[in-house]
Motif scaffolding. Structure first.
Motif, PDB file in Angstrom:
ATOM      1  N   GLU A   1      73.435 -18.143   8.244  1.00 33.06           N
ATOM      2  CA  GLU A   1      73.776 -19.556   8.121  1.00 33.06           C
ATOM      3  C   GLU A   1      75.275 -19.707   7.939  1.00 33.06           C
ATOM      4  O   GLU A   1      75.885 -19.012   7.138  1.00 33.06           O
ATOM      5  CB  GLU A   1      73.037 -20.174   6.940  1.00 33.06           C
ATOM      6  N   ASN A   2      75.865 -20.603   8.692  1.00 33.90           N
ATOM      7  CA  ASN A   2      77.289 -20.964   8.587  1.00 33.90           C
ATOM      8  C   ASN A   2      78.221 -19.758   8.723  1.00 33.90           C
ATOM      9  O   ASN A   2      79.238 -19.687   8.056  1.00 33.90           O
ATOM     10  CB  ASN A   2      77.565 -21.688   7.269  1.00 33.90           C
ATOM     11  N   ASN A   3      77.855 -18.809   9.564  1.00 32.17           N
ATOM     12  CA  ASN A   3      78.690 -17.637   9.825  1.00 32.17           C
ATOM     13  C   ASN A   3      79.016 -16.840   8.561  1.00 32.17           C
ATOM     14  O   ASN A   3      80.047 -16.187   8.475  1.00 32.17           O
ATOM     15  CB  ASN A   3      79.981 -18.040  10.563  1.00 32.17           C
ATOM     16  N   SER A   4      78.131 -16.928   7.556  1.00 38.44           N
ATOM     17  CA  SER A   4      78.347 -16.174   6.323  1.00 38.44           C
ATOM     18  C   SER A   4      77.806 -14.753   6.494  1.00 38.44           C
ATOM     19  O   SER A   4      77.254 -14.406   7.530  1.00 38.44           O
ATOM     20  CB  SER A   4      77.648 -16.873   5.159  1.00 38.44           C
ATOM     21  N   LEU A   5      77.941 -13.953   5.467  1.00 35.06           N
ATOM     22  CA  LEU A   5      77.443 -12.581   5.491  1.00 35.06           C
ATOM     23  C   LEU A   5      75.947 -12.609   5.787  1.00 35.06           C
ATOM     24  O   LEU A   5      75.202 -13.368   5.170  1.00 35.06           O
ATOM     25  CB  LEU A   5      77.702 -11.905   4.147  1.00 35.06           C
ATOM     26  N   PRO A   6      75.463 -11.805   6.739  1.00 33.38           N
ATOM     27  CA  PRO A   6      74.031 -11.807   7.065  1.00 33.38           C
ATOM     28  C   PRO A   6      73.185 -11.457   5.846  1.00 33.38           C
ATOM     29  O   PRO A   6      73.453 -10.473   5.160  1.00 33.38           O
ATOM     30  CB  PRO A   6      73.911 -10.719   8.137  1.00 33.38           C
ATOM     31  N   PRO A   7      72.154 -12.277   5.552  1.00 36.71           N
ATOM     32  CA  PRO A   7      71.317 -12.001   4.379  1.00 36.71           C
ATOM     33  C   PRO A   7      70.446 -10.770   4.600  1.00 36.71           C
ATOM     34  O   PRO A   7      70.051 -10.463   5.723  1.00 36.71           O
ATOM     35  CB  PRO A   7      70.461 -13.262   4.263  1.00 36.71           C
ATOM     36  N   LEU A   8      70.165 -10.076   3.527  1.00 39.72           N
ATOM     37  CA  LEU A   8      69.317  -8.880   3.589  1.00 39.72           C
ATOM     38  C   LEU A   8      67.918  -9.241   3.112  1.00 39.72           C
ATOM     39  O   LEU A   8      67.427  -8.709   2.112  1.00 39.72           O
ATOM     40  CB  LEU A   8      69.926  -7.758   2.747  1.00 39.72           C
ATOM     41  N   GLU A   9      67.290 -10.156   3.831  1.00 40.03           N
ATOM     42  CA  GLU A   9      65.958 -10.626   3.492  1.00 40.03           C
ATOM     43  C   GLU A   9      65.110 -10.642   4.754  1.00 40.03           C
ATOM     44  O   GLU A   9      65.629 -10.580   5.860  1.00 40.03           O
ATOM     45  CB  GLU A   9      66.023 -12.044   2.917  1.00 40.03           C
ATOM     46  N   CYS A  10      63.805 -10.749   4.565  1.00 43.26           N
ATOM     47  CA  CYS A  10      62.882 -10.839   5.681  1.00 43.26           C
ATOM     48  C   CYS A  10      62.016 -12.067   5.509  1.00 43.26           C
ATOM     49  O   CYS A  10      61.722 -12.473   4.389  1.00 43.26           O
ATOM     50  CB  CYS A  10      61.994  -9.599   5.742  1.00 43.26           C
ATOM     51  N   TYR A  11      61.602 -12.671   6.612  1.00 41.66           N
ATOM     52  CA  TYR A  11      60.687 -13.796   6.548  1.00 41.66           C
ATOM     53  C   TYR A  11      59.578 -13.573   7.572  1.00 41.66           C
ATOM     54  O   TYR A  11      59.767 -12.869   8.564  1.00 41.66           O
ATOM     55  CB  TYR A  11      61.402 -15.123   6.799  1.00 41.66           C
ATOM     56  N   LYS A  12      58.424 -14.170   7.315  1.00 39.08           N
ATOM     57  CA  LYS A  12      57.289 -13.976   8.217  1.00 39.08           C
ATOM     58  C   LYS A  12      57.474 -14.839   9.445  1.00 39.08           C
ATOM     59  O   LYS A  12      57.712 -16.021   9.352  1.00 39.08           O
ATOM     60  CB  LYS A  12      55.987 -14.326   7.512  1.00 39.08           C
ATOM     61  N   THR A  13      57.362 -14.204  10.607  1.00 32.57           N
ATOM     62  CA  THR A  13      57.473 -14.948  11.851  1.00 32.57           C
ATOM     63  C   THR A  13      56.110 -15.556  12.157  1.00 32.57           C
ATOM     64  O   THR A  13      55.076 -15.013  11.800  1.00 32.57           O
ATOM     65  CB  THR A  13      57.897 -14.032  13.016  1.00 32.57           C
ATOM     66  N   GLU A  14      56.155 -16.686  12.816  1.00 34.26           N
ATOM     67  CA  GLU A  14      54.912 -17.354  13.162  1.00 34.26           C
ATOM     68  C   GLU A  14      54.388 -16.757  14.464  1.00 34.26           C
ATOM     69  O   GLU A  14      55.128 -16.559  15.400  1.00 34.26           O
ATOM     70  CB  GLU A  14      55.145 -18.852  13.326  1.00 34.26           C
ATOM     71  N   THR A  15      53.100 -16.471  14.455  1.00 33.94           N
ATOM     72  CA  THR A  15      52.481 -15.948  15.660  1.00 33.94           C
ATOM     73  C   THR A  15      51.891 -17.107  16.439  1.00 33.94           C
ATOM     74  O   THR A  15      51.376 -18.066  15.863  1.00 33.94           O
ATOM     75  CB  THR A  15      51.368 -14.935  15.316  1.00 33.94           C
ATOM     76  N   LYS A  16      52.009 -17.034  17.750  1.00 34.36           N
ATOM     77  CA  LYS A  16      51.490 -18.099  18.596  1.00 34.36           C
ATOM     78  C   LYS A  16      49.981 -17.940  18.751  1.00 34.36           C
ATOM     79  O   LYS A  16      49.494 -16.849  19.009  1.00 34.36           O
ATOM     80  CB  LYS A  16      52.177 -18.056  19.971  1.00 34.36           C
TER      81      LYS A  16
END
Length: 141
Positions: A123-138
């Protein structure tokens, strides 16, 4: 009626099962931990092995979504440039292509998540976060 010795036995069994579950969660995050709380063990940076020449290999026995980001310094501005790849076991990615496209290398960040989780967006060209989020499956249509 429950006697005093039975209460101690019940407590010991419940405590033992709980203790073994937590030990399994901590010591074996990709087996017991994945079954209990996948969100908390989805980030798997130890799955990625590097040979030191910007080549990364998935050393785990499951698919990993791997994102690598380089910070580019160009005309006084800094910008993160990232690429993402889903890698199967023993599959590699060559990050040197992106590295060689930079005007001036200024930083590096990697993140790996066990599929179906994905690295959190920048977000906003800041340091990439070291987190994971669940992707939505179609859903199948």
């Amino acid at each position: 009626m429950i006697r005093e010795g039975q209460v101690n036995l019940i407590f010991a069994v419940v405590f033992g099962v709980g203790f073994l579950t937590m030990v399994g969660y901590i010591l074996m995050p990709n087996t017991v931990g994945w079954a209990i709380a996948p969100q908390s063990v989805a980030r798997v940076p130890l799955c990625m092995s590097s040979n030191g020449e910007w080549h990364y290999e998935n050393t785990c026995s499951f698919d990993v979504e791997f994102r690598y980001c380089f910070q580019n310094h160009d005309n006084g501005t800094y910008e993160w440039r990232c690429e993402t790849a889903i890698l199967s076991e023993d599959e590699t990615v060559d990050a040197s292509i992106l590295h060689n496209s930079l005007s001036e290398y200024a930083g590096f960040s990697v993140n790996a998540c066990r599929v179906p989780y994905a690295p959190a967006p920048i977000e906003n060209n800041s340091l990439p976060p070291l987190e994971c989020y669940k992707t939505e499956t179609k859903a199948a249509s």
